[in-house]
Scaffold this active site. Structure first.
Site, PDB file in Angstrom:
ATOM      1  N   LYS A 134      -0.246  -2.371   6.541  1.00 45.80           N
ATOM      2  CA  LYS A 134       0.020  -3.787   6.668  1.00 45.80           C
ATOM      3  C   LYS A 134       1.346  -3.816   7.565  1.00 45.80           C
ATOM      4  CE  LYS A 134      -1.946  -5.565   2.664  1.00 45.80           C
ATOM      5  NZ  LYS A 134      -1.530  -5.953   1.470  1.00 45.80           N
TER       6      LYS A 134
ATOM      7  N   ARG B 270       8.049  20.318  -3.595  1.00 38.51           N
ATOM      8  CA  ARG B 270       9.137  19.553  -3.900  1.00 38.51           C
ATOM      9  C   ARG B 270      10.020  20.542  -4.911  1.00 38.51           C
ATOM     10  NH1 ARG B 270       6.637  13.541  -5.190  1.00 38.51           N
ATOM     11  NH2 ARG B 270       6.496  12.893  -3.322  1.00 38.51           N
TER      12      ARG B 270
ATOM     13  N   GLY C 182       5.631   9.977   3.095  1.00 40.60           N
ATOM     14  CA  GLY C 182       4.503   9.031   2.717  1.00 40.60           C
ATOM     15  C   GLY C 182       3.343   9.613   3.124  1.00 40.60           C
TER      16      GLY C 182
ATOM     17  N   GLY D 112       9.407   6.099   0.559  1.00 35.97           N
ATOM     18  CA  GLY D 112      10.026   4.882   0.408  1.00 35.97           C
ATOM     19  C   GLY D 112      11.647   4.963   0.839  1.00 35.97           C
TER      20      GLY D 112
HETATM   21  P1  AMP Z   1       1.036   2.925   4.662  1.00 32.29           P
HETATM   22  O1  AMP Z   1       0.972   3.203   2.871  1.00 32.29           O
HETATM   23  O2  AMP Z   1       1.459   1.421   4.757  1.00 32.29           O
HETATM   24  O3  AMP Z   1       1.477   3.633   5.494  1.00 32.29           O
HETATM   25  O4  AMP Z   1      -0.663   2.680   4.728  1.00 32.29           O
HETATM   26  C1  AMP Z   1      -1.502   3.907   4.530  1.00 32.29           C
HETATM   27  C2  AMP Z   1      -2.680   3.420   4.628  1.00 32.29           C
HETATM   28  O5  AMP Z   1      -3.378   2.849   5.763  1.00 32.29           O
HETATM   29  C3  AMP Z   1      -3.805   4.700   4.960  1.00 32.29           C
HETATM   30  O6  AMP Z   1      -4.263   4.622   3.486  1.00 32.29           O
HETATM   31  C4  AMP Z   1      -4.780   4.340   5.755  1.00 32.29           C
HETATM   32  O7  AMP Z   1      -6.151   4.445   5.296  1.00 32.29           O
HETATM   33  C5  AMP Z   1      -4.676   2.650   5.850  1.00 32.29           C
HETATM   34  N1  AMP Z   1      -4.809   2.559   7.366  1.00 32.29           N
HETATM   35  C6  AMP Z   1      -4.537   3.170   8.598  1.00 32.29           C
HETATM   36  N2  AMP Z   1      -5.384   2.536   9.598  1.00 32.29           N
HETATM   37  C7  AMP Z   1      -6.181   1.717   8.906  1.00 32.29           C
HETATM   38  C8  AMP Z   1      -6.985   0.741   9.500  1.00 32.29           C
HETATM   39  N3  AMP Z   1      -7.262   0.516  10.740  1.00 32.29           N
HETATM   40  N4  AMP Z   1      -7.805  -0.149   8.741  1.00 32.29           N
HETATM   41  C9  AMP Z   1      -7.451   0.013   7.295  1.00 32.29           C
HETATM   42  N5  AMP Z   1      -6.673   0.642   6.635  1.00 32.29           N
HETATM   43  C10 AMP Z   1      -6.029   1.507   7.812  1.00 32.29           C
END
Ligand code: AMP
Length: 399
Positions: free
Chosen positions: A200, A39, A356, A380
């Protein structure tokens, strides 16, 4: 968002001046030493430009979440020697970002030297976008440069209120971010694919809906894929599945169909009985996840399917791992996406990582950010930019 009315650092009258620069030096520290300086090096072009213009540079930044209280654990002091090492000029550290400590350090510094101010977030007024606090900050310089892409989606005193008080513009890093993310969406080389993963659907629904209007191919993986698979009638076992989002997933699928956007979802899954690296692993023969199992990564057939399709594309935007890559049993799918993108870059495609966790995938796979056309420094912020949201740190600079 409209960027025409925002000045660039090159447009500012800053020769021989004291320039207040908002940077994103929220770097990891291990035993009081900066363990990853990306960074800081990311701001090199702007810092060099200011040094070449004989400026006195005053850097303001935050570190971690001290929640408006002075907390030595989140002091930026250990960052000063790293900044000095990288830019090869004297760095003065000010023990407060406003008032006498800041003024004294700025007075002591000569032109072509740097002052690093203590953590902005030691003051609750920073995150409250307080006008009086911004006035105090503005006393630290004559010109303001926004170089912290990672915080432009926040309306804070050092990103928003301050822009009204000093002549200002965006540094080279913010320009690069805005050009890449903006151009990729406005004038993509086609076919254009987006790979969206992560935990999610609820976190990604806005970006999915925006991207559907832009892309030719939408690849969905990660925990969020299971809500889409459920919406298509597959079984999802114990996988992360948001029952209250099934209707929204159906709407995304219908919108894609009506727009002729190809949607790719997992056709097989790597599963376990728990969210753990220590329980037995099995691979499903199709998209269905059986009872008692949890889909934690895309399977080999899916990797092949995604790889083939992505290599046909001329622009690829990626945000979010397609599996729980932090655990070695479930890292293969996300590593494969990163490798496919690197191969696509070599073939001349424009490849963009939207910050991210995808950057953590790259790091874990021991790959370099230079293997992509652009890796955003703001998770973000890059998502909100892609979603078409107005970013307060940029809006404030639009005159
Ligand atoms: P995000 O911050 O929404 O991009 O989510 C990232 C997180 O999603 C990471 O920590 C991953 O471990 C989790 N992740 C990815 N695929 C899966 C899955 N199939 N089941 C549970 N967690 C997941």
């Amino acid at each position: 968002m409209e960027l025409k009315n925002i000045k660039k650092i090159q447009d500012l009258d800053l020769k021989n001046k004291t320039v207040l620069v908002r940077v994103d030096y929220n770097v990891p520290l291990e035993n009081g030493v900066v363990s990853n300086n990306k960074r800081i090096t990311a701001t090199e072009k702007t810092i060099k430009y200011l040094l070449d213009n004989n400026c006195k540079i005053v850097l303001m930044a935050h570190l971690g979440r001290p929640k408006g209280k002075v907390n030595p654990e989140f002091s930026l002091k250990p960052v000063a020697p790293e900044v000095e090492k990288i830019f090869g000029v004297k760095v003065h550290f000010a023990s407060d970002c406003i008032g006498k400590p800041a003024q004294d350090a700025i007075k002591a510094a000569k032109n072509k030297e740097i002052v690093l101010l203590e953590n902005l977030r030691f003051h609750p007024e920073e995150e409250a976008n307080d006008a009086n606090f911004a006035k105090e900050l503005a006393k630290n310089g004559e010109v303001f440069v926004q170089e912290a892409f990672g915080t432009v989606h926040r309306a804070h005193a050092s990103t928003s209120a301050i822009a009204k008080l000093l002549p200002g513009g965006i540094g080279f890093l913010v320009q690069k971010e805005v050009e890449f993310l903006g151009d990729a969406l406005a004038n993509p080389k086609r076919p254009f694919a987006a790979v969206i993963g992560g935990a999610k659907v609820s976190d990604k629904i806005m970006v999915l809906n925006t991207l559907i209007d832009k892309v030719n191919v939408l690849v969905i993986g990660g925990g969020m894929a299971y809500t889409f698979l459920k919406a298509q009638g597959f079984t999802t076992g114990k996988s992360l599945m948001e029952a209250d989002k099934i209707e929204e997933a159906k709407a995304v699928l219908a919108k894609a169909k009506s727009k002729g956007v190809e949607i790719l979802l997992p056709v097989d899954n790597v599963c376990s009985t728990e969210f753990s690296n220590d329980t037995p692993v099995m691979t499903t023969k199709d998209a269905n996840v059986p009872d008692g199992q949890m889909g934690l990564d895309i399977g080999p057939k899916t990797i092949e399917l995604f790889d083939k399709k992505l290599l046909e594309c001329k622009t690829i935007f990626w945000n979010g791992p397609v599996g729980a890559f932090e655990m070695s049993n479930f890292e293969k799918g996300s590593f494969a996406i990163a490798k496919t993108m690197a191969a696509a870059t070599k073939k001349g495609a424009v490849t963009i990582i939207g910050g991210g966790d995808s950057l953590n995938v790259l790091k874990k796979a021991k790959m370099k950010t230079s293997e992509m056309s652009h890796c955003s420094t703001g998770g973000g912020a890059s998502m909100e930019f892609v979603e078409g949201q107005e970013l307060p740190g940029l809006v404030a600079l639009a005159k």
